[in-house]
Design an enzyme around this catalytic site. Structure first.
Site, PDB file in Angstrom:
ATOM      1  N   GLU B  61       5.416   3.585 -73.452  1.00  0.00           N
ATOM      2  CA  GLU B  61       5.642   5.042 -73.483  1.00  0.00           C
ATOM      3  C   GLU B  61       5.242   5.664 -74.816  1.00  0.00           C
ATOM      4  OE1 GLU B  61       7.499   3.047 -71.678  1.00  0.00           O
ATOM      5  OE2 GLU B  61       7.353   4.015 -69.724  1.00  0.00           O
ATOM      6  N   HIS B 130      17.731   6.624 -63.788  1.00  0.00           N
ATOM      7  CA  HIS B 130      16.526   7.151 -63.125  1.00  0.00           C
ATOM      8  C   HIS B 130      16.792   8.471 -62.410  1.00  0.00           C
ATOM      9  CE1 HIS B 130      15.111   3.032 -63.753  1.00  0.00           C
ATOM     10  NE2 HIS B 130      13.896   3.386 -63.383  1.00  0.00           N
TER      11      HIS B 130
END
Ligand SMILES: Cc1ncc(C[n+]2csc(CCOP(=O)(O)OP(=O)(O)O)c2C)c(N)n1
Ligand SMILES: [Mg+2]
Lengths: 336, 326
Positions: B61, B130
């Site tokens: 990321e 999530h």
């Protein structure tokens, strides 16, 4: 497209090497001035001086094309100056003047000279390595044959962004150079105490299938040649290289740090291996007279003395400057 | 052209339109190329634009967003995908310290025209790591623009504005809205960043919503109409620039404000919005301001539990009725 041939160090003449020497002397004197101005209270906040590490910046920069990209850390005065920032712009920035390189919004840790490809100094350890990878990716996409160089410390090799960058650059075969300035300390801790391999950058390169080299970072011509070769490979499409340049800082980590955590004999050994002395020996071998070297010293002294005066006499940053440059339109509006 | 398009397809359509008009637009992210996105929001891009414009990345990321930043500083307009917005935490340095600061701290020497797209929000039972609505994480940092569309045509219009923007934009695509359908965006459709949209006119109370809470507010408004309460629904569409003027203008008519957020009450964007209203619109109000936001707990897995945490139509309707009676 810009001329890409960079001659090997063995083909540089006395004039070329004297210019490299003078530039290192200019950085050395600017760093000394930054130190003194900090001690006298004219430079606020913090400084991380690169005196002792000049050869890495000057050697690398000389081996690059003017349109290549450079990313540095908070210890980045030498990189800004090697890419064309003047001592006056730098000292004015450190002294919060309107004439500063970043108009007093950056300070010592964020010197940037974007107009000559020096795309910033970053104070979050490791953050700029992915940026350099992105600049190299962009160069590839635009087909410019530019390379990007990230300079970073030994301590930076233990943060995730370092490893993410090496891997991504390797799999995409990007024209990026990772140049570690191994000065053997991350702040106050010896790098060996927190790193499992002896060469913090070079020993990790293999894990990402990258070539690496450990070099004498205090010899400007050695740095020049290593960077020249790596840049040539990168431009040819052969991907990134990790260069670990061993060097040493002459001042403490930052501010007024006396660096008493470094053993006296180690300090002495490195002071005897000063990049300016090594360059003087190189000049001697090229039959440059002591007189010519002294003239270069005098020129550097004059430029920095003038820079100190000019920075001292420059106007303070305009208070309105606090509210500009948030957005590309120059403003800061966050709401209607 | 089909007469409806899903929000999901609108994402790929919005990106594709910009890639067609500007060769400097490139995409990068995990599984966005051959796999066409974990949420199928990049369908067709690799096929149409090829591997030089659509790049699959490793699970890195920081490298994804950091490389997007470096590319944006050097002439490209990258669109980086962070698969789930929760993972913004893995590259938060770039969101908090790098991208929003670099123009400012260099005295305007560089610009960062990039978009970070990310799937945001709950309602799908993905659990604590999530499911979060994290627009407030980004909203906490000056220097980033924030778009969070609720409809397919706004997805396309805001995507166009975000990619064309010379400022960095974080673009939240709501997971709970991906399957919703709406009319396709007209050719050349662009929605200026920072312009709220009035989704329903009303006289008694103003409901301010964003992304997933827009349909919640509209459903609540429908029920409220049955109870004799006329609710105006404003979709902010962006958090930065924040269209406070649209909210104040609505309050001139309704004099009652309810803000509906999916992010936690603690640190949610509504706190900033209502503080501006309290500062500048106090005289317009005839009742206390209400904030309806997610409970200040991590998001649980089970649907029944998640529904306790994220405000739904029942809770909104009930709270608005209380306020209308004030
Ligand atoms: C992410 C992060 N962690 C910690 C720090 C604090 N810090 C500033 S400099 C430094 C040491 C870095 O060492 P090195 O990479 O060797 O660079 P050097 O200072 O020796 O040039 C640390 C820990 C920081 N700025 N950023
Ligand atoms: Mg170090």
């Amino acid at each position: 497209m810009t001329e890409t041939t960079v001659r090997p160090a063995s083909e540089l003449d006395a004039h070329d090497v004297l210019a490299l020497y003078e530039q290192m002397q200019l950085i050395r004197r600017t760093e000394r001035a930054a130190h003194d101005l900090f001690m006298s209270g004219l430079v606020k906040g913090t400084t991380h001086l690169a005196a002792g590490q000049e050869a890495v910046a000057v050697g690398a920069s000389a081996a690059l094309r003017p349109d290549d990209y450079v990313f540095a850390t908070y210890r980045g005065h030498h990189h800004a100056m090697a890419r064309g920032a003047t001592p006056e712009e730098c000292l004015a920035e450190l002294m919060s003047r309107a004439t500063g390189l970043c108009r007093a919004k950056g300070g010592s840790m964020h010197l940037t000279k974007a107009s000559s490809g020096m795309l910033g100094s970053y104070a979050i350890v490791g953050s700029h390595l992915p940026m350099a990878v992105g600049a190299a990716w962009s160069a590839r996409l635009r087909g410019t044959e530019q390379v990007a160089v990230a300079f970073f410390g030994d301590g930076t090799t233990n943060i995730g962004a370092f490893h993410e960058s090496l891997n991504l650059a390797a799999v995409w075969r990007l024209p990026v150079l990772f140049v570690c300035e191994n000065n053997f300390y991350m702040e106050y801790t010896p790098i060996g105490a927190v790193t499992a391999v002896p060469h913090p950058a070079a020993d990790r390169a293999g894990a990402h299938a990258l070539p690496s080299e450990v070099i004498d970072g205090n010899d400007v011509l050695v740095v020049y040649d290593a960077v020249r070769r790596a840049a040539e490979r990168a431009r040819a499409g052969d991907g990134p290289t990790v260069i670990e340049a061993e060097t040493y800082r002459h001042f403490g980590h930052s501010r007024a740090d006396p660096a008493t955590y470094r053993p006296a004999d180690e300090v002495e050994r490195w002071l005897d291996h000063d990049p300016l002395d090594i360059a003087r020996d190189r000049l001697g071998a090229l039959n440059v007279s002591d007189d010519a070297v002294e003239q270069a010293d005098a020129r550097a002294r004059r430029v920095v003395d003038d820079a100190i005066e000019a920075a001292k006499n420059a106007p303070d940053a305009d208070p309105a400057e606090a509210f500009t440059d948030v957005w590309a339109d120059g403003g800061n509006a966050w709401r209607t | 052209m089909a007469d409806v398009i899903t929000y999901r397809d609108a994402v790929a359509e919005g990106i594709a339109r910009e890639m067609r008009r500007d060769p400097s637009v490139v995409c990068l992210g995990e599984d966005i190329g051959a796999a066409e996105g974990v949420f199928k929001t990049t369908v067709g891009l690799l096929k149409e634009f090829g591997p030089d414009r659509v790049w699959d990345t490793p699970i890195s990321e920081q490298a994804i967003v950091g490389a997007a930043m470096g590319a944006a500083m050097t002439g490209m307009r990258p669109v980086a995908e962070i698969m789930f917005s929760d993972f913004l935490a893995c590259c938060y340095d770039y969101i908090a310290n790098e991208i929003p600061k670099v123009r400012y701290m260099t005295g305007g020497q560089v610009t960062v025209p990039l978009v970070v797209r990310t799937a945001n929000g709950g309602g799908l039972g993905f659990g604590a790591q999530h499911s979060q609505a994290v627009e407030n994480w980004v909203f906490a940092v000056p220097g980033l623009k924030i778009a969070a569309p609720s409809t397919s045509d706004d997805v396309v219009g805001l995507m166009a504005a975000a990619i064309r923007s010379d400022d960095p934009v974080v673009f939240f695509e709501h997971k709970g809205l991906l399957a919703t359908k709406g009319p396709p965006a007209a050719e050349g459709h662009v929605v200026e960043l920072g312009r709220a949209r009035t989704m329903r006119d009303g006289d008694d109370v103003t409901l301010v919503a964003l992304a997933s809470t827009v349909p919640v507010a509209l459903d609540a408004a429908e029920r409220l109409a049955g109870e004799g309460v006329s609710a105006e629904v404003i979709d902010l569409r962006c958090l930065v620039p924040l269209d406070v003027a649209a909210v104040l203008a609505s309050l001139e008519k309704t004099s009652r404000l309810v803000v509906i957020e999916e992010n936690p009450y603690q640190g949610g964007w509504g706190g900033t919005l209502v503080s501006v209203v309290a500062d500048e619109g106090f005289d317009l109000l005839d009742a206390p301001i209400k904030r309806i936001a997610a409970a200040c707990v991590p998001l649980p897995f089970a649907d029944a539990l998640e529904a306790q945490v994220i405000p739904g139509v029942d809770a909104v309707t009930e709270r608005v009725l209380e306020l209308a009676a004030y």
